[in-house]
Scaffold this active site. Structure first.
Site, PDB file in Angstrom:
ATOM      1  N   ASP A   6       3.902 -81.146 -22.815  1.00 29.84           N
ATOM      2  CA  ASP A   6       2.829 -80.624 -21.953  1.00 29.84           C
ATOM      3  C   ASP A   6       2.225 -81.740 -21.109  1.00 29.84           C
ATOM      4  O   ASP A   6       2.028 -81.586 -19.901  1.00 29.84           O
ATOM      5  CB  ASP A   6       1.730 -79.969 -22.802  1.00 29.84           C
ATOM      6  N   THR A  45      -1.234 -72.641 -20.812  1.00 30.74           N
ATOM      7  CA  THR A  45      -0.619 -71.372 -21.236  1.00 30.74           C
ATOM      8  C   THR A  45      -1.622 -70.490 -21.988  1.00 30.74           C
ATOM      9  O   THR A  45      -1.607 -69.276 -21.827  1.00 30.74           O
ATOM     10  CB  THR A  45       0.608 -71.633 -22.129  1.00 30.74           C
ATOM     11  N   THR A  46      -2.479 -71.116 -22.787  1.00 27.86           N
ATOM     12  CA  THR A  46      -3.494 -70.338 -23.513  1.00 27.86           C
ATOM     13  C   THR A  46      -4.567 -69.858 -22.543  1.00 27.86           C
ATOM     14  O   THR A  46      -4.975 -68.690 -22.573  1.00 27.86           O
ATOM     15  CB  THR A  46      -4.127 -71.191 -24.632  1.00 27.86           C
ATOM     16  N   ASP A  60       0.016 -74.298 -29.354  1.00 28.43           N
ATOM     17  CA  ASP A  60       0.509 -74.139 -27.985  1.00 28.43           C
ATOM     18  C   ASP A  60       0.708 -72.652 -27.699  1.00 28.43           C
ATOM     19  O   ASP A  60       1.488 -71.984 -28.386  1.00 28.43           O
ATOM     20  CB  ASP A  60       1.840 -74.898 -27.835  1.00 28.43           C
TER      21      ASP A  60
END
Length: 535
Positions: free
Chosen positions: A392, A99-100, A66
């Site tokens: 998530d 997020t990545t 994550d």
């Protein structure tokens, strides 16, 4: 004739540092690109995990892919890198996923900007081109979005596909159908409120991931007091945050002097009477269950047992807050006016066993949408990563319930946006068109990285994907199971429109902020002055 000194004038305090122009810009680019390179190997369904080892006394080990979790744990000193770390935190808070992607896209934009500045293109010209490119990409994304919000069966299918797509890049990928169903069922119970506080996640070691389940009720990981009822129907619950230990003189350094042991016994008796009076005031509320955030000592516990009241101690702050929410009660600290206190209620409270542990189960709570997801797993690291993955999925589903538009994943949306930006670049005169082309190139790096992480030939796959889109196959993306391109609509690789939109806007804004920098000034460190008046 007076000579003029050409020595540089330092206007800063001793110890302050300044980086100017190209040095400052290069420092920013290097920091941001390094952060992007750190997390890009975790992108996509075949992304790799990272081990985060804390150096504290415990030396805890975290295994995750994550992006937000990795960047939170990494202490960065570079100011541009900190901007990207903060951006990933905002992405996690806003939509829960991507997020990545947002970090990698911002880093790739800055990589392209570095090449443009080397070609003597001014940063403001690049920013102007990027703004137009962002606008065109956003319009293309809106145009390609699909909305099944009014078709209940199709929307449920979309939610399942979104949950499976989100979980496919996580640890839960091998059980994604099972966990997708858990997440969708939990979010649909919220009836559109999007209040994820009503979904409680409990982690219990033992069993395997597939043993995880959704419980329609609320589970509290605490124990019921000694000799108290273990099952209560039609419960009236008082939730409190009050001291139920023996009252002590809470003044530092105070002493009580007595001239005989009989006086000590008198003090103890007075304390007991005070506690008994407090318990009687609590019982006047007409309750049969008392839940306290703090400890409940033996004597008050005995008084509650004698009155036939279930007493639960040390329900931590998060547990008490959530209990108040789902049972419809309020947290009380004083008990002089029972008529002003709002009690919680539920149909049944009982003790249940999960694995080898006893938990307290609240069913038929006032907030009907409340539920608990019980996660099982063989190690603490697996359960922790499962919780992050599920968080998530829940966040993305809650966003999709609010805005039911969806887009296709697997690099399909990025390729669509890149093509729209390239079309705009062809019609734009001047240097802005070069900046637009660089924006499109940065967008295309996301499917390239997804293919690279899966071990496939990214150049071949991305060129096939571009050709398919030019032929009008606008729903085509990368199929990472087969290592080919495929129709994302048929494969069910669907993502939330809100997540993709947020990735695009946040990455463009963060890259623009860093690109505008031409000077980095570091303040002088504060001098430590010895304390003249120690305690």
């Amino acid at each position: 004739m007076a000579t003029m000194s050409l020595a540089p004038v330092n206007i800063f305090k001793a110890g302050a540092d300044e980086e100017k122009a190209e040095t400052a810009r290069l420092s920013s680019f290097v920091g941001a690109i390094a952060i992007g390179d750190l997390v890009k190997s975790t992108l996509g369904p075949k992304g790799m995990d990272k081990i985060l080892l804390s150096t504290g006394r415990e030396g805890t080990v975290t295994v995750t892919n994550d992006g937000a979790t990795i960047l939170k744990a990494v202490g960065v000193d570079n100011p541009a890198a900190k901007v990207l770390v903060d951006m990933s935190k905002v992405q996690d808070d806003e939509v829960g996923d991507g997020t990545t992607s947002v970090t990698v896209l911002a880093a790739e934009l800055l990589r392209e900007a570095e090449l443009l500045i080397a070609r003597k293109i001014h940063p403001q010209t690049i920013i102007s081109g990027w703004r137009e490119a962002t606008k065109a990409a956003r319009e293309a994304l809106v145009k390609s979005s699909v909305d099944h919000g009014k078709n209940e069966a199709q929307f449920h299918k979309d939610l399942m596909n979104i949950a499976e797509t989100t979980l496919s890049s996580k640890l839960l990928t091998h059980h994604k159908e099972h966990f997708a169903k858990l997440a969708v069922d939990a979010v649909l119970r919220l009836k559109g409120s999007g209040n994820l506080e009503a979904i409680h996640v409990i982690k219990k070691l033992g069993g395997s991931l597939i043993d995880s389940y959704l419980d329609e009720g609320f589970l509290l990981d605490k124990k019921i007091g000694v000799n108290q009822p273990k099952r209560i129907e039609n419960a009236k619950i008082l939730i409190a945050n009050t001291g139920m230990d023996t009252d002590k003189i809470k003044i530092f350094g105070s002493r009580v002097r007595v001239d005989s042991t009989a006086k000590v016994a008198e003090i103890e008796q007075a304390e007991k009477e005070k506690m008994k009076e407090k318990v009687e005031r609590i019982l006047k509320h007409g309750i049969n269950c008392f839940i306290n955030r703090q400890l409940i000592y033996n004597y008050p516990e005995h008084l509650f047992a004698a009155a036939g009241v279930m007493a639960i101690e040390h329900a931590d702050f998060a547990g008490v807050e959530r209990l108040a929410l789902v049972t419809g009660g309020e947290i009380a600290s004083t008990f002089d006016h029972p008529e002003l206190v709002k009690l919680g209620s539920c149909k049944l409270i009982e003790e249940v066993m999960i694995g080898e542990d006893k938990l307290i189960h609240f069913s038929g709570v006032a907030m009907g949408e409340a539920c608990t997801i019980v996660l099982r797993g063989s190690t603490q690291q697996i359960i922790d990563e499962a919780e992050r993955s599920l968080h998530d999925a829940l966040c993305v589903l809650a966003q999709t319930v609010k805005d039911s538009r969806t887009v296709y994943g697997g690099g399909c949306s990025e390729t669509l946006m890149a093509n729209a930006v390239l079309e705009l670049a062809k019609r734009t005169p001047g240097k802005e068109s070069v900046a637009m082309e660089s924006f499109a190139k940065a967008l295309c790096t996301l499917p390239t990285i997804i293919a690279d992480n899966a071990g496939y030939d990214s150049a071949d796959l991305v060129s096939q994907l571009r050709a398919a889109h030019i032929e009008g196959k606008a729903t085509y993306g990368l199929d990472m199971k087969q290592g080919t391109i495929g129709d994302m609509a048929e494969l069910g690789v669907i993502e939330s429109f809100q997540v993709k939109r947020q990735v695009l806007l946040s990455a463009a804004e963060a890259a623009e902020v860093i690109l505008r920098v031409d000077d980095i000034i570091k303040a002088a460190p504060r001098k430590r002055v010895p304390d003249r008046y120690p305690c």
